[in-house]
Motif scaffolding. Structure first.
Motif, PDB file in Angstrom:
ATOM      1  N   ARG A 181      47.863 -27.530  55.512  1.00 34.56           N
ATOM      2  CA  ARG A 181      46.723 -28.090  56.134  1.00 34.56           C
ATOM      3  C   ARG A 181      45.544 -26.740  56.214  1.00 34.56           C
ATOM      4  O   ARG A 181      44.311 -27.241  55.725  1.00 34.56           O
ATOM      5  CB  ARG A 181      46.675 -28.688  57.410  1.00 34.56           C
ATOM      6  CG  ARG A 181      47.577 -29.919  57.769  1.00 34.56           C
ATOM      7  CD  ARG A 181      47.321 -30.706  58.866  1.00 34.56           C
ATOM      8  NE  ARG A 181      47.455 -30.177  60.251  1.00 34.56           N
ATOM      9  CZ  ARG A 181      48.607 -29.867  60.834  1.00 34.56           C
ATOM     10  NH1 ARG A 181      49.638 -30.272  60.329  1.00 34.56           N
ATOM     11  NH2 ARG A 181      48.384 -28.942  61.915  1.00 34.56           N
ATOM     12  N   LEU A 182      45.885 -25.836  56.523  1.00 32.50           N
ATOM     13  CA  LEU A 182      44.930 -24.715  56.559  1.00 32.50           C
ATOM     14  C   LEU A 182      44.617 -24.491  55.224  1.00 32.50           C
ATOM     15  O   LEU A 182      43.279 -24.185  54.813  1.00 32.50           O
ATOM     16  CB  LEU A 182      45.600 -23.415  57.284  1.00 32.50           C
ATOM     17  CG  LEU A 182      45.504 -23.757  58.498  1.00 32.50           C
ATOM     18  CD1 LEU A 182      46.388 -22.460  59.042  1.00 32.50           C
ATOM     19  CD2 LEU A 182      44.298 -23.619  59.501  1.00 32.50           C
ATOM     20  N   ILE A 183      45.316 -24.559  54.246  1.00 35.24           N
ATOM     21  CA  ILE A 183      44.918 -24.221  52.645  1.00 35.24           C
ATOM     22  C   ILE A 183      44.203 -25.273  52.323  1.00 35.24           C
ATOM     23  O   ILE A 183      42.940 -25.181  51.632  1.00 35.24           O
ATOM     24  CB  ILE A 183      46.269 -24.174  51.875  1.00 35.24           C
ATOM     25  CG1 ILE A 183      47.163 -22.895  51.855  1.00 35.24           C
ATOM     26  CG2 ILE A 183      45.758 -24.389  50.299  1.00 35.24           C
ATOM     27  CD1 ILE A 183      48.517 -22.907  51.343  1.00 35.24           C
ATOM     28  N   ALA A 184      44.238 -26.732  52.547  1.00 34.17           N
ATOM     29  CA  ALA A 184      43.592 -27.706  52.244  1.00 34.17           C
ATOM     30  C   ALA A 184      42.102 -27.622  53.031  1.00 34.17           C
ATOM     31  O   ALA A 184      41.130 -28.120  52.255  1.00 34.17           O
ATOM     32  CB  ALA A 184      44.390 -29.041  52.541  1.00 34.17           C
ATOM     33  N   GLU A 185      42.050 -26.923  53.887  1.00 33.48           N
ATOM     34  CA  GLU A 185      40.804 -26.740  54.664  1.00 33.48           C
ATOM     35  C   GLU A 185      39.896 -25.523  54.149  1.00 33.48           C
ATOM     36  O   GLU A 185      38.968 -25.034  54.605  1.00 33.48           O
ATOM     37  CB  GLU A 185      40.929 -26.654  56.190  1.00 33.48           C
ATOM     38  CG  GLU A 185      41.340 -27.916  56.600  1.00 33.48           C
ATOM     39  CD  GLU A 185      41.912 -27.611  58.353  1.00 33.48           C
ATOM     40  OE1 GLU A 185      41.341 -26.543  58.759  1.00 33.48           O
ATOM     41  OE2 GLU A 185      42.418 -28.603  58.692  1.00 33.48           O
ATOM     42  N   GLY A 186      40.558 -24.894  53.177  1.00 36.29           N
ATOM     43  CA  GLY A 186      40.081 -23.571  52.515  1.00 36.29           C
ATOM     44  C   GLY A 186      40.362 -22.256  53.062  1.00 36.29           C
ATOM     45  O   GLY A 186      39.834 -21.336  52.828  1.00 36.29           O
ATOM     46  N   HIS A 187      41.227 -22.233  53.760  1.00 35.02           N
ATOM     47  CA  HIS A 187      41.612 -20.861  54.575  1.00 35.02           C
ATOM     48  C   HIS A 187      42.905 -20.358  53.582  1.00 35.02           C
ATOM     49  O   HIS A 187      43.506 -21.006  52.771  1.00 35.02           O
ATOM     50  CB  HIS A 187      42.480 -21.153  55.781  1.00 35.02           C
ATOM     51  CG  HIS A 187      41.370 -21.880  56.723  1.00 35.02           C
ATOM     52  ND1 HIS A 187      40.753 -21.091  57.507  1.00 35.02           N
ATOM     53  CD2 HIS A 187      41.249 -23.012  57.172  1.00 35.02           C
ATOM     54  CE1 HIS A 187      40.043 -21.630  58.462  1.00 35.02           C
ATOM     55  NE2 HIS A 187      40.341 -23.047  58.120  1.00 35.02           N
ATOM     56  N   LYS A 238      44.719  -8.865  48.324  1.00 33.07           N
ATOM     57  CA  LYS A 238      45.702 -10.131  48.453  1.00 33.07           C
ATOM     58  C   LYS A 238      45.856 -10.337  49.896  1.00 33.07           C
ATOM     59  O   LYS A 238      46.269 -11.746  50.432  1.00 33.07           O
ATOM     60  CB  LYS A 238      47.111  -9.671  48.091  1.00 33.07           C
ATOM     61  CG  LYS A 238      47.013  -9.537  46.236  1.00 33.07           C
ATOM     62  CD  LYS A 238      48.486  -9.041  45.873  1.00 33.07           C
ATOM     63  CE  LYS A 238      48.198  -8.932  44.495  1.00 33.07           C
ATOM     64  NZ  LYS A 238      49.508  -8.635  43.839  1.00 33.07           N
ATOM     65  N   PHE A 239      45.895  -9.694  51.006  1.00 28.49           N
ATOM     66  CA  PHE A 239      46.404  -9.968  52.484  1.00 28.49           C
ATOM     67  C   PHE A 239      45.085 -10.103  53.354  1.00 28.49           C
ATOM     68  O   PHE A 239      45.201 -10.495  54.276  1.00 28.49           O
ATOM     69  CB  PHE A 239      47.041  -8.795  52.776  1.00 28.49           C
ATOM     70  CG  PHE A 239      48.460  -8.714  52.160  1.00 28.49           C
ATOM     71  CD1 PHE A 239      49.639  -9.384  52.545  1.00 28.49           C
ATOM     72  CD2 PHE A 239      48.904  -7.682  51.050  1.00 28.49           C
ATOM     73  CE1 PHE A 239      50.787  -9.822  52.152  1.00 28.49           C
ATOM     74  CE2 PHE A 239      50.174  -7.985  50.746  1.00 28.49           C
ATOM     75  CZ  PHE A 239      51.149  -8.792  50.864  1.00 28.49           C
ATOM     76  N   ASP A 240      43.986  -9.280  52.898  1.00 22.20           N
ATOM     77  CA  ASP A 240      42.890  -9.235  53.882  1.00 22.20           C
ATOM     78  C   ASP A 240      42.447 -10.923  54.240  1.00 22.20           C
ATOM     79  O   ASP A 240      42.278 -11.722  53.385  1.00 22.20           O
ATOM     80  CB  ASP A 240      41.853  -8.501  53.415  1.00 22.20           C
ATOM     81  CG  ASP A 240      40.691  -8.262  54.430  1.00 22.20           C
ATOM     82  OD1 ASP A 240      41.025  -7.897  55.678  1.00 22.20           O
ATOM     83  OD2 ASP A 240      39.640  -7.934  54.031  1.00 22.20           O
ATOM     84  N   HIS A 241      42.138 -10.855  55.404  1.00 27.44           N
ATOM     85  CA  HIS A 241      41.731 -12.291  56.026  1.00 27.44           C
ATOM     86  C   HIS A 241      42.637 -13.596  55.671  1.00 27.44           C
ATOM     87  O   HIS A 241      42.197 -14.650  55.535  1.00 27.44           O
ATOM     88  CB  HIS A 241      40.510 -12.740  55.736  1.00 27.44           C
ATOM     89  CG  HIS A 241      39.407 -11.545  56.118  1.00 27.44           C
ATOM     90  ND1 HIS A 241      39.043 -11.580  57.282  1.00 27.44           N
ATOM     91  CD2 HIS A 241      38.739 -10.553  55.454  1.00 27.44           C
ATOM     92  CE1 HIS A 241      38.027 -10.588  57.403  1.00 27.44           C
ATOM     93  NE2 HIS A 241      37.764 -10.093  56.337  1.00 27.44           N
ATOM     94  N   SER A 242      43.904 -13.135  55.580  1.00 26.99           N
ATOM     95  CA  SER A 242      45.007 -13.884  55.300  1.00 26.99           C
ATOM     96  C   SER A 242      45.949 -14.395  56.367  1.00 26.99           C
ATOM     97  O   SER A 242      46.113 -13.590  57.383  1.00 26.99           O
ATOM     98  CB  SER A 242      45.983 -13.632  54.018  1.00 26.99           C
ATOM     99  OG  SER A 242      45.340 -13.461  52.912  1.00 26.99           O
ATOM    100  N   ILE A 243      46.453 -15.488  56.404  1.00 19.42           N
ATOM    101  CA  ILE A 243      47.635 -15.897  57.338  1.00 19.42           C
ATOM    102  C   ILE A 243      48.870 -16.057  56.546  1.00 19.42           C
ATOM    103  O   ILE A 243      48.891 -16.458  55.656  1.00 19.42           O
ATOM    104  CB  ILE A 243      46.962 -17.384  57.773  1.00 19.42           C
ATOM    105  CG1 ILE A 243      45.851 -17.452  58.684  1.00 19.42           C
ATOM    106  CG2 ILE A 243      48.254 -17.978  58.800  1.00 19.42           C
ATOM    107  CD1 ILE A 243      45.253 -18.797  58.978  1.00 19.42           C
TER     108      ILE A 243
END
Length: 111
Positions: free
Chosen positions: A52-58, A33-38
């Motif tokens: 915006r980051l979600i829309a970019e695939g983050h 759930k948390f690894d490599h997450s903002i």
């Protein structure tokens, strides 16, 4: 801490919980759930940036708390505890930000 498995016919006889089970729980409830997450507070002025980051695939997680190490630790404890078997009692969890900076949760401080 907990009560060992009393079933002498079980391969888990004498265990409170198998280390493999703990590893699986932590991986599914915390690491995956948390690894490599903002993490951003949902009320943050940076919510639009997160979207915006979600829309970019983050991978962005919006929380209802300020995502400090201490608050993230409480969230993780609340994710792990319900997944433990009925014989196991979570006693402590430590979350490291760096090698020397961490937060620690102790069951005895939270009764």
């Amino acid at each position: 801490m907990g009560t060992p498995n009393p079933d002498s016919g079980s391969p888990k006889f004498g265990m409170v919980i198998d280390f493999g089970d703990i590893k699986r729980i932590v991986k599914s409830e915390v690491v995956d759930k948390f690894d490599h997450s903002i993490l951003l507070n949902v009320n943050s002025p940076h919510k639009e940036l997160g979207e915006r980051l979600i829309a970019e695939g983050h991978k962005v997680i919006f929380t209802d708390y300020q995502p400090s190490c201490e608050n993230m630790l409480i969230d993780m404890v609340n994710l792990i505890r319900p997944k433990l078997n009925s014989r196991a009692v979570l006693q402590s969890v430590r979350l490291h930000e760096t090698e020397t900076s961490y937060a620690e949760w102790q069951a005895e401080d939270n009764r």
